[in-house]
Each structure stands twice: as structure tokens, then as C-alpha cells.
Design an enzyme around this catalytic site. Structure first.
Site, PDB file in Angstrom:
ATOM      1  N   LYS A 155      12.596  48.214  17.010  1.00  0.00           N
ATOM      2  CA  LYS A 155      11.990  46.978  17.498  1.00  0.00           C
ATOM      3  C   LYS A 155      10.460  47.047  17.496  1.00  0.00           C
ATOM      4  O   LYS A 155       9.805  46.013  17.529  1.00  0.00           O
ATOM      5  CB  LYS A 155      12.529  46.634  18.876  1.00  0.00           C
ATOM      6  CG  LYS A 155      13.998  46.195  18.813  1.00  0.00           C
ATOM      7  CD  LYS A 155      14.527  45.697  20.140  1.00  0.00           C
ATOM      8  CE  LYS A 155      15.960  45.203  20.010  1.00  0.00           C
ATOM      9  NZ  LYS A 155      16.918  46.311  19.800  1.00  0.00           N
TER      10      LYS A 155
HETATM   11  C1  LIG Z   1      18.170  46.116  19.218  1.00  0.00           C
HETATM   12  C2  LIG Z   1      18.853  47.280  18.644  1.00  0.00           C
HETATM   13  C3  LIG Z   1      19.920  47.151  17.715  1.00  0.00           C
HETATM   14  C4  LIG Z   1      20.460  45.801  17.303  1.00  0.00           C
HETATM   15  O1  LIG Z   1      19.581  45.074  16.492  1.00  0.00           O
HETATM   16  P1  LIG Z   1      19.822  43.521  16.243  1.00  0.00           P
HETATM   17  O2  LIG Z   1      18.645  43.053  15.500  1.00  0.00           O
HETATM   18  O3  LIG Z   1      19.926  42.902  17.613  1.00  0.00           O
HETATM   19  O4  LIG Z   1      21.089  43.382  15.484  1.00  0.00           O
HETATM   20  C5  LIG Z   1      20.467  48.288  17.171  1.00  0.00           C
HETATM   21  N1  LIG Z   1      20.053  49.514  17.545  1.00  0.00           N
HETATM   22  C6  LIG Z   1      19.052  49.692  18.440  1.00  0.00           C
HETATM   23  C7  LIG Z   1      18.668  51.058  18.830  1.00  0.00           C
HETATM   24  C8  LIG Z   1      18.411  48.591  19.017  1.00  0.00           C
HETATM   25  O5  LIG Z   1      17.429  48.767  19.905  1.00  0.00           O
END
Ligand SMILES: *Cc1c(COP(=O)(O)O)cnc(C)c1O
Length: 470
Positions: free
Chosen positions: A108
Site C-alpha cells: 500500500k
Molecule cells: C491490502 C492488502 C491486500 C489486499 O489488496 P487489495 O487491493 O485490497 O485487493 C493484500 N495483502 C496485503 C498485505 C494488504 O495489505
């Protein structure tokens, strides 16, 4: 670039409106660009592949054209990305795309850091700060807090449910100083979200403070995630000549998914010319999308808790964007899908370690399990008529166009590793018997003093606090 709305295609907005608004309040729809321009051939055909920042700049350019000049965009990219994805081969037809080399050790960071700098840019001529309110159940808050920390003109308040997030996550949220602070709310994640939503609809408050949100539906978080798909696809395509002698590999991106923002970004990269043959949507027990692909019916549901908790989403918000871009039939041509339960997650972490020596986190582990299954006969069995039960963990009974490329050994899988295994130390240690090494930046944050401010689950108290402190 013109942006439209997933619920009303007559809507036309510029990038600034889409970013600062987050979603279209009038329709409840999500912003989406009207087109996805192809990246220039000189970059797509470059060997060795272009650098991550070159890819990022050239992919971002058409989406901000006329609103952010090249020099400013280059500065935003430079400042957002002092780190980049790392591509690690697992075996001759499998790679891991490590996306956890940013400050909070999860993917993220890529989206949140770009968004923060773009918002700061658009706020540059205002004399008052823009106040970002975020409710978080864990990972989003730390990425947003870290991304906005020290960015001028922006001010962030994070709300999280007291006692309901992991100690490491809490440290990552609550130790900021300056323009980022955290409130620990005596309530659940839904209570936090409700406080934030109420604030957004409070006209008296909005008359006094400029408020905005920073959640994952923002187009400025989605677009930058497409950069790493493009960069990795171009890099892997060139590497294959050496790694496995597959001259024209069918690259399959295997994406651990919750809200499906990450996977939607992959679709954008493919539209822009990334050599990506297809995708595998990998989820935990929250299998809303695998069920949709299997049955054709979309049923959002309450989420259930799993070891891959950043993917505990029963109503994935980016389903709406995927549906705006493709029909169900097109999705079935492009996607395999796979889900796994908690036992399967543990087994996958173990198996990955045993077979390849690689330590994978619980989210990436589902991707690993999916690709292992697909390349080791799972896809061939489907093609030969096996009927998988969509209610049992495993591969969804739907055959993508690229199935034969896997069977003919012309495909390579790229598993997106969305977080560092150190963030899920206990689960990984239980599964492998080895504690994953802690990156220095996580160790550092564990030593900082906790600065979270206690808050009752009470809107009036929250509002008074905002008015007195912001
Ligand atoms: C947010 C997150 C996901 C999921 O990603 P999306 O874009 O919501 O599908 C997967 N793995 C981790 C570690 C995350 O922080």
C-alpha cells in the site's frame, strides 16, 4: 485526462476533482479514466527494461496531463519512490514480485505515497491545511500515516479500534508526531468508520475544516499500483530468455486480493500495453469474487477473519470498477481464480519454504498455493473436464484463455508478495519453525513511544476534539 464515473458514464471530471473528491458523492460511484493510453513502444520494447521510475513517470503522465507539468510530476515520482519492487525467482517458471520495500513494509506504500504527494500538490495554493480522516482496521492506516507524514499542507487523523489491531500495527499507526496523529476508539472498526462518515456529512464541521479521505477507492492510489505491474512484466519478459529460455512467455500475475484494488491496477497496466497474458485472483475464505467467476452471480457478504487479514473483505469495492471495464465473460477469459482457508495458508507457507527456501507471508502464500496448483496439473485437470467444487478450497472451475499456455509450459507466474513476512511473524514462525528477520524500520518503530489519543465511541466527543485540536 477525463475521468468518468462507474455509475454514470455521462459524468466528466478532471484528475484534481477525482483525487480530491475520492468518490462521486452524488452517485456513490467510483472515478475511472475514460481511456488507458498505451505506453510508448520505445519503452515497451526496451531491453534491458526501463527503470521503475521511468516506467512510473511515463505511465502517470497521461493521467495528469494539463494538470501537473512534467517537472512537478517527475519530482512527485522521485519523492514518492526511494524504493522499488524487487523481483525474486522461485523456480524456473515462478517469480515473486516483492512489494514490501517501502516504509511500512506492505504494497500500500506505492499507492498511498503517490496519492499524498498529488494531494499536497493540488493543495499548494490554499492557505489552510486539508484534513484527512481515515478509519483503519490495520494496514491502510499505517501506509496512509507514513505516506502523508511531513507532507506539506496536509494533516492526518487516523481512527482505529482500541485493542483490535496487532501490537506492531498499533506501533505503526500511533507513533507519528507532527501532522499525523491517531485516535484509539473504544469500539469496532465499523464504529471508527461511522465516526468518519458522520464527520463528512456534518455541514457545521465542514464549514470550519476542509476535510478529505484517503481510502483505497481513490484513483490516485490505484493508478500508481499499475507502475509495478508494467515494470515487472517488462523485466521478467527480458529475463526469461536467460532464466528459462521461454522466448515469448505468457506472464500470469498472481494477485492476493481483498478489495481488488491491486488487481484492478494490474488490469490498467495490461490495458496500457504491459505484456501480461492473464491474472489469477487469489483470495482467502472471503471468496466473493471466485464465487462470482464460478457462478456468474455476485453476492457481497459480511467478511470473516482469516490469517491473511488484510484480505478479509466480503464486499470488494473495486468489483464495481472491474465491472465497468469488462463483462463477466471477458473476466472469465482473463482470470483464473483460487481461494484457500487458514489450514491451506499455513500449509502454503510451509511448502514454499520447503520447496524453494523462500519465506512468504500469509497473503502471498495464497498466491504461491494458487500458482503451484495451476502449474502442477490443476489447470490441466480443469481442461480435461475435472469439476472442482467452488465451495472447497482450490481452483475455481473456470478456464481462462491462457490455460493451454500453462499446460504447454509457455507460461510463467509472478506472485505478488504484498507484505513482509516479518509483519506476520507469529503465523510465519508457527508454520516454518523460523522467525522471519525483522527489517530495521519495523524494529525502530517498535521502540518509539505510543502517542495514540483515547477516544470514546461518541460523535460529539470526536467532533469537539477535532474542533479543539485541528
Ligand atoms: C491490502 C492488502 C491486500 C489486499 O489488496 P487489495 O487491493 O485490497 O485487493 C493484500 N495483502 C496485503 C498485505 C494488504 O495489505
Amino acid at each position: 485526462m477525463i475521468y468518468t464515473d462507474t455509475r454514470d458514464s455521462s459524468i466528466k471530471a478532471d484528475f484534481k476533482t477525482a483525487v480530491m473528491g475520492g468518490m462521486n458523492q452524488k452517485t456513490g460511484g467510483l472515478y475511472i479514466p475514460v481511456e488507458f493510453p498505451k505506453l510508448d513502444k520505445s519503452l515497451l520494447n526496451k531491453d534491458p527494461a526501463p527503470s521503475f521510475r521511468d516506467v512510473a513517470f511515463n505511465m502517470a503522465k497521461p493521467y495528469v496531463e494539463g494538470e501537473i507539468p512534467d517537472g512537478d510530476l517527475a519530482a512527485i515520482i522521485q519523492d514518492a519512490y526511494p524504493f522499488q519492487p524487487k523481483i525474486v525467482p522461485l523456480d524456473s517458471v515462478s517469480y515473486v514480485m516483492e512489494l514490501f520495500h517501502g516504509p511500512t513494509c506492505a504494497f500500500k506504500d506505492f499507492g498511498a505515497r503517490f496519492m499524498a504527494r498529488v494531494m499536497s500538490y493540488f493543495n499548494r495554493n490554499e492557505d489552510t491545511p486539508l484534513h484527512i480522516l481515515v478509519a483503519t482496521s490495520g494496514d491502510t492506516g499505517s501506509a496512509v500515516g507514513s505516506a502523508f507524514h511531513g507532507v506539506s499542507g496536509l494533516d492526518v487523523t487516523i481512527l482505529y479500534p482500541d485493542g483490535k489491531i496487532s501490537p506492531l500495527q498499533e506501533k505503526q499507526l500511533s507513533t507519528f508526531t507532527g501532522n499525523v496523529r491517531a485516535l484509539k476508539v473504544k469500539g469496532t472498526f465499523d464504529d471508527c468508520q461511522k465516526l468518519v462518515k458522520t464527520a463528512f456529512t456534518d455541514t457545521e464541521l465542514r464549514g470550519k475544516l476542509r476535510l478529505s479521505s484517503a481510502n483505497s477507492i481513490n484513483i490516485a492510489r490505484l493508478l500508481p499500483q499499475s507502475f509495478y505491474y508494467m515494470y515487472t512484466a517488462l523485466t521478467v519478459k527480458n529475463r526469461c530468455k536467460i532464466d528459462n529460455k521461454i522466448l515469448d512467455p505468457a506472464i500470469i500475475m498472481v494477485v492476493p486480493s481483498g478489495n481488488f484494488g491491486n488487481l484492478t491496477s494490474g488490469l490498467i497496466a495490461r490495458e496500457m500495453g504491459a505484456p501480461i497474458e492473464g491474472f489469477t485472483a487469489a483470495t482467502n475464505t472471503n471468496k466473493t469474487i471466485p464465487d462470482w467467476i464460478a457462478s456468474g452471480e455476485y453476492n457481497a457478504r459480511p467478511s470473516v477473519e482469516t490469517y491473511a487479514n488484510a484480505m478479509d473483505v466480503g464486499a470488494p469495492s473495486n468489483y464495481e470498477r472491474i465491472k465497468a471495464m469488462y463483462s463477466l465473460e471477458e473476466v472469465r477469459h482473463l482470470f483464473a481464480s483460487y481461494w484457500q482457508d487458514n489450514d491451506g495458508i499455513i500449509k502454503a507457507i510451509q511448502e514454499c519454504k520447503d520447496k524453494t527456501g523462500y519465506t512468504i507471508d500469509p497473503h502471498g502464500a495464497i498466491g504461491f498455493a494458487a500458482w503451484e496448483n495451476i502449474k502442477n496439473g490443476g489447470m490441466e485437470a480443469l481442461v480435461n473436464g475435472q469439476k472442482n467444487d467452488p465451495n472447497k478450497p482450490g481452483l475455481t472451475p473456470s478456464i481462462p484463455d491462457w490455460a493451454n499456455k500453462v499446460i504447454n509450459k509457455e507460461a510463467v507466474g509472478v506472485i505478488l508478495e504484498t507484505a513482509s513476512p516479518a509483519k506476520f511473524g507469529k503465523i510465519v514462525t508457527d508454520a516454518t519453525g523460523h522467525e522471519p528477520p525483522m527489517p530495521a524500520r519495523l524494529e525502530e518503530v517498535m521502540r518509539l513511544p505510543d502517542r495514540a489519543i483515547p477516544m470514546e465511541n461518541d460523535y460529539n466527543q470526536f467532533k469537539d476534539w477535532l474542533l479543539a485540536n485541528l
